[in-house]
Design a protein around this motif. Structure first.
Motif, mmCIF file in Angstrom:
data_model
loop_
_atom_site.group_PDB
_atom_site.id
_atom_site.type_symbol
_atom_site.label_atom_id
_atom_site.label_comp_id
_atom_site.label_asym_id
_atom_site.label_seq_id
_atom_site.Cartn_x
_atom_site.Cartn_y
_atom_site.Cartn_z
ATOM 1 N N CYS A 119 0.671 -1.442 -0.011
ATOM 2 C CA CYS A 119 0.136 0.057 0.080
ATOM 3 C C CYS A 119 0.833 1.144 0.236
ATOM 4 O O CYS A 119 2.020 1.318 0.560
ATOM 5 C CB CYS A 119 -0.863 0.181 1.348
ATOM 6 N N VAL A 120 0.381 2.299 -0.726
ATOM 7 C CA VAL A 120 0.819 3.721 -0.638
ATOM 8 C C VAL A 120 -0.025 4.400 0.351
ATOM 9 O O VAL A 120 -1.330 4.497 0.041
ATOM 10 C CB VAL A 120 1.102 4.311 -1.969
ATOM 11 N N ALA A 121 0.370 5.064 1.235
ATOM 12 C CA ALA A 121 -0.275 6.225 1.989
ATOM 13 C C ALA A 121 -0.128 7.467 1.689
ATOM 14 O O ALA A 121 1.125 7.792 1.432
ATOM 15 C CB ALA A 121 -0.294 5.822 3.395
ATOM 16 N N VAL A 122 -0.923 8.075 1.518
ATOM 17 C CA VAL A 122 -1.001 9.624 1.563
ATOM 18 C C VAL A 122 -1.281 10.803 2.551
ATOM 19 O O VAL A 122 -2.312 10.786 2.984
ATOM 20 C CB VAL A 122 -1.938 10.328 0.218
ATOM 21 N N GLU A 123 -0.302 11.293 3.206
ATOM 22 C CA GLU A 123 -0.238 12.023 4.405
ATOM 23 C C GLU A 123 0.220 13.333 4.265
ATOM 24 O O GLU A 123 1.012 13.702 3.318
ATOM 25 C CB GLU A 123 0.379 11.284 5.370
ATOM 26 N N ASP A 124 -0.007 14.328 5.189
ATOM 27 C CA ASP A 124 0.563 15.465 5.488
ATOM 28 C C ASP A 124 1.071 15.751 6.746
ATOM 29 O O ASP A 124 1.941 16.778 6.775
ATOM 30 C CB ASP A 124 -0.642 16.607 5.024
ATOM 31 N N SER A 125 0.574 15.172 7.845
ATOM 32 C CA SER A 125 1.019 15.647 9.274
ATOM 33 C C SER A 125 2.196 14.932 9.720
ATOM 34 O O SER A 125 2.270 13.760 9.115
ATOM 35 C CB SER A 125 0.033 15.711 10.053
ATOM 36 N N SER A 126 2.655 15.361 10.726
ATOM 37 C CA SER A 126 3.824 14.645 11.205
ATOM 38 C C SER A 126 3.333 13.289 11.939
ATOM 39 O O SER A 126 3.936 12.102 11.533
ATOM 40 C CB SER A 126 4.555 15.329 12.563
ATOM 41 N N ASN A 127 2.427 13.365 12.799
ATOM 42 C CA ASN A 127 1.838 12.075 13.218
ATOM 43 C C ASN A 127 1.264 11.075 12.199
ATOM 44 O O ASN A 127 1.391 9.965 12.317
ATOM 45 C CB ASN A 127 0.610 12.421 14.171
ATOM 46 N N GLY A 128 0.610 11.790 11.131
ATOM 47 C CA GLY A 128 0.142 10.902 10.002
ATOM 48 C C GLY A 128 1.302 10.389 9.384
ATOM 49 O O GLY A 128 1.417 8.891 8.918
ATOM 50 N N LEU A 129 2.335 10.848 8.958
ATOM 51 C CA LEU A 129 3.472 10.213 8.487
ATOM 52 C C LEU A 129 4.004 8.950 9.180
ATOM 53 O O LEU A 129 4.464 7.851 8.830
ATOM 54 C CB LEU A 129 4.485 11.189 8.087
ATOM 55 N N ARG A 130 4.224 9.395 10.614
ATOM 56 C CA ARG A 130 4.641 8.335 11.530
ATOM 57 C C ARG A 130 3.627 7.298 11.312
ATOM 58 O O ARG A 130 4.366 5.777 11.559
ATOM 59 C CB ARG A 130 4.961 9.040 12.707
ATOM 60 N N SER A 131 2.571 7.368 11.533
ATOM 61 C CA SER A 131 1.385 6.270 11.735
ATOM 62 C C SER A 131 1.888 5.581 10.454
ATOM 63 O O SER A 131 1.696 3.964 10.559
ATOM 64 C CB SER A 131 0.191 6.867 11.602
ATOM 65 N N ALA A 132 1.605 5.859 9.064
ATOM 66 C CA ALA A 132 1.604 5.112 7.959
ATOM 67 C C ALA A 132 3.130 4.312 7.825
ATOM 68 O O ALA A 132 2.834 3.342 7.303
ATOM 69 C CB ALA A 132 1.311 6.023 6.812
ATOM 70 N N HIS A 133 3.986 4.899 8.118
ATOM 71 C CA HIS A 133 5.469 4.495 8.099
ATOM 72 C C HIS A 133 5.439 3.450 9.196
ATOM 73 O O HIS A 133 6.055 2.232 8.791
ATOM 74 C CB HIS A 133 6.428 5.508 8.369
ATOM 75 N N ALA A 134 4.841 3.522 10.359
ATOM 76 C CA ALA A 134 4.731 2.355 11.351
ATOM 77 C C ALA A 134 4.056 1.088 10.704
ATOM 78 O O ALA A 134 4.123 0.141 11.361
ATOM 79 C CB ALA A 134 4.224 3.046 12.645
ATOM 80 N N ALA A 135 3.087 1.544 9.885
ATOM 81 C CA ALA A 135 2.291 0.381 9.210
ATOM 82 C C ALA A 135 2.918 -0.364 8.259
ATOM 83 O O ALA A 135 2.486 -1.458 7.773
ATOM 84 C CB ALA A 135 0.826 0.839 9.027
ATOM 85 N N GLY A 136 3.911 0.148 7.876
ATOM 86 C CA GLY A 136 4.965 -0.438 6.923
ATOM 87 C C GLY A 136 4.491 -0.289 5.476
ATOM 88 O O GLY A 136 4.848 -0.837 4.604
ATOM 89 N N MET A 137 3.733 0.907 5.166
ATOM 90 C CA MET A 137 3.403 1.445 4.049
ATOM 91 C C MET A 137 4.428 2.328 3.560
ATOM 92 O O MET A 137 5.202 2.995 4.293
ATOM 93 C CB MET A 137 1.889 2.132 4.121
ATOM 94 N N ARG A 138 4.381 2.391 2.079
ATOM 95 C CA ARG A 138 5.146 3.641 1.601
ATOM 96 C C ARG A 138 4.389 4.769 1.730
ATOM 97 O O ARG A 138 3.299 4.907 1.373
ATOM 98 C CB ARG A 138 5.389 3.352 -0.049
ATOM 99 N N VAL A 139 5.033 6.178 2.207
ATOM 100 C CA VAL A 139 4.400 6.908 2.375
ATOM 101 C C VAL A 139 4.742 8.126 1.510
ATOM 102 O O VAL A 139 5.873 8.507 1.070
ATOM 103 C CB VAL A 139 4.573 7.508 3.951
ATOM 104 N N VAL A 140 3.512 8.838 0.920
ATOM 105 C CA VAL A 140 3.750 9.867 0.074
ATOM 106 C C VAL A 140 3.342 11.170 0.801
ATOM 107 O O VAL A 140 2.128 11.284 1.414
ATOM 108 C CB VAL A 140 2.856 9.875 -1.122
ATOM 109 N N ALA A 141 4.121 12.060 0.830
ATOM 110 C CA ALA A 141 3.842 13.246 1.837
ATOM 111 C C ALA A 141 3.525 14.403 0.954
ATOM 112 O O ALA A 141 4.103 14.585 -0.064
ATOM 113 C CB ALA A 141 4.994 13.803 2.580
ATOM 114 N N VAL A 142 2.329 15.233 1.472
ATOM 115 C CA VAL A 142 1.787 16.186 0.624
ATOM 116 C C VAL A 142 1.593 17.267 1.483
ATOM 117 O O VAL A 142 0.559 17.453 2.345
ATOM 118 C CB VAL A 142 0.554 16.098 -0.088
ATOM 119 N N PRO A 143 2.808 17.874 2.038
ATOM 120 C CA PRO A 143 2.720 18.939 3.084
ATOM 121 C C PRO A 143 1.842 19.967 3.165
ATOM 122 O O PRO A 143 1.733 20.588 2.003
ATOM 123 C CB PRO A 143 3.981 19.466 3.171
#
Length: 212
Positions: free
Chosen positions: A158-182
């Motif tokens: 899965c790829v996760a799309v996030e903007d916030s610090s806590n969101g980025l940490r959450s998706a990364h901890a889940a093992g997903m590849r994280v796309v940041a849109v700050p």
């Protein structure tokens, strides 16, 4: 990539300024004191978590009553208008024809459903998760793991799309590849942004091709 899981607040909806305005006013009206780091701490918390946190700022009400009052104020604002992020509707509709979509949000279920219905995007998502429905809010991975479970996809696919610090940490901890849109007003902390697999300037730059 077998699935893409979006955050809601700050990614599809420009709601963080509304959340800050509503909660800040609520705290002031009830004798509490808003701290300089309050908004950044609140971003990603589940409803129960942020309601308890507002209580710690001096709001002398049970957490359940705090949550109900604040969510009702947010719903009233959304009934007037849903502040969609630029390109949100177009991006979701475009991707929904190419990849399975999910959503993992810290918003309560009632607000998730209100926003997606108002934007005409409800049918685009195969599964949506509120952190009300999992044990822990972001930065814990629970919401993203539950979204992957409901989609029947391995989080690592899965790829996760996030903007916030806590969101980025959450998706990364889940093992997903994280796309940041700050978010320009609430940029993530550098250490959280460093967890991102890709960093995009806006949703308009988000395509399946950009993830290859």
């Amino acid at each position: 990539m077998r699935a893409c899981v979006f955050d809601l607040d700050g990614v599809l909806v420009d709601s963080e300024p509304v959340w800050e305005e509503v909660r800040r006013a609520f705290v002031a009206e009830h004798g509490g004191t808003w701290q300089p780091d309050t908004q950044s701490r609140l971003m990603g918390m589940s409803t129960a978590e942020w309601a308890a946190y507002l209580g710690s700022l001096g709001v002398a009400m049970p957490a359940g009553e705090i949550a109900s009052a604040v969510v009702e104020r947010m719903a009233a604002r959304y009934r007037d208008a849903v502040p969609l992020m630029p390109g949100a509707v177009e991006t979701v509709r475009r991707l929904s024809g190419q990849v399975t979509l999910g959503l993992a949000s810290s918003s309560p279920r009632s607000l998730i459903d209100t926003v997606l219905a108002a934007a005409g995007l409800a049918e685009c998502f195969e599964a949506t998760v509120s952190t009300e429905e999992v044990p822990r809010g972001k930065p814990a991975p629970d919401g993203y793991l539950e979204a992957a479970r409901r989609l029947e996809v391995d989080p690592r696919e899965c790829v996760a799309v996030e903007d916030s610090s806590n969101g980025l940490r959450s998706a990364h901890a889940a093992g997903m590849r994280v796309v940041a849109v700050p978010h320009p007003r609430y940029p993530p902390a550098p250490d959280a942004l460093a967890l991102a697999w890709r960093v995009l300037p806006d949703l308009g730059a988000f395509t399946v091709e950009s993830l290859s």
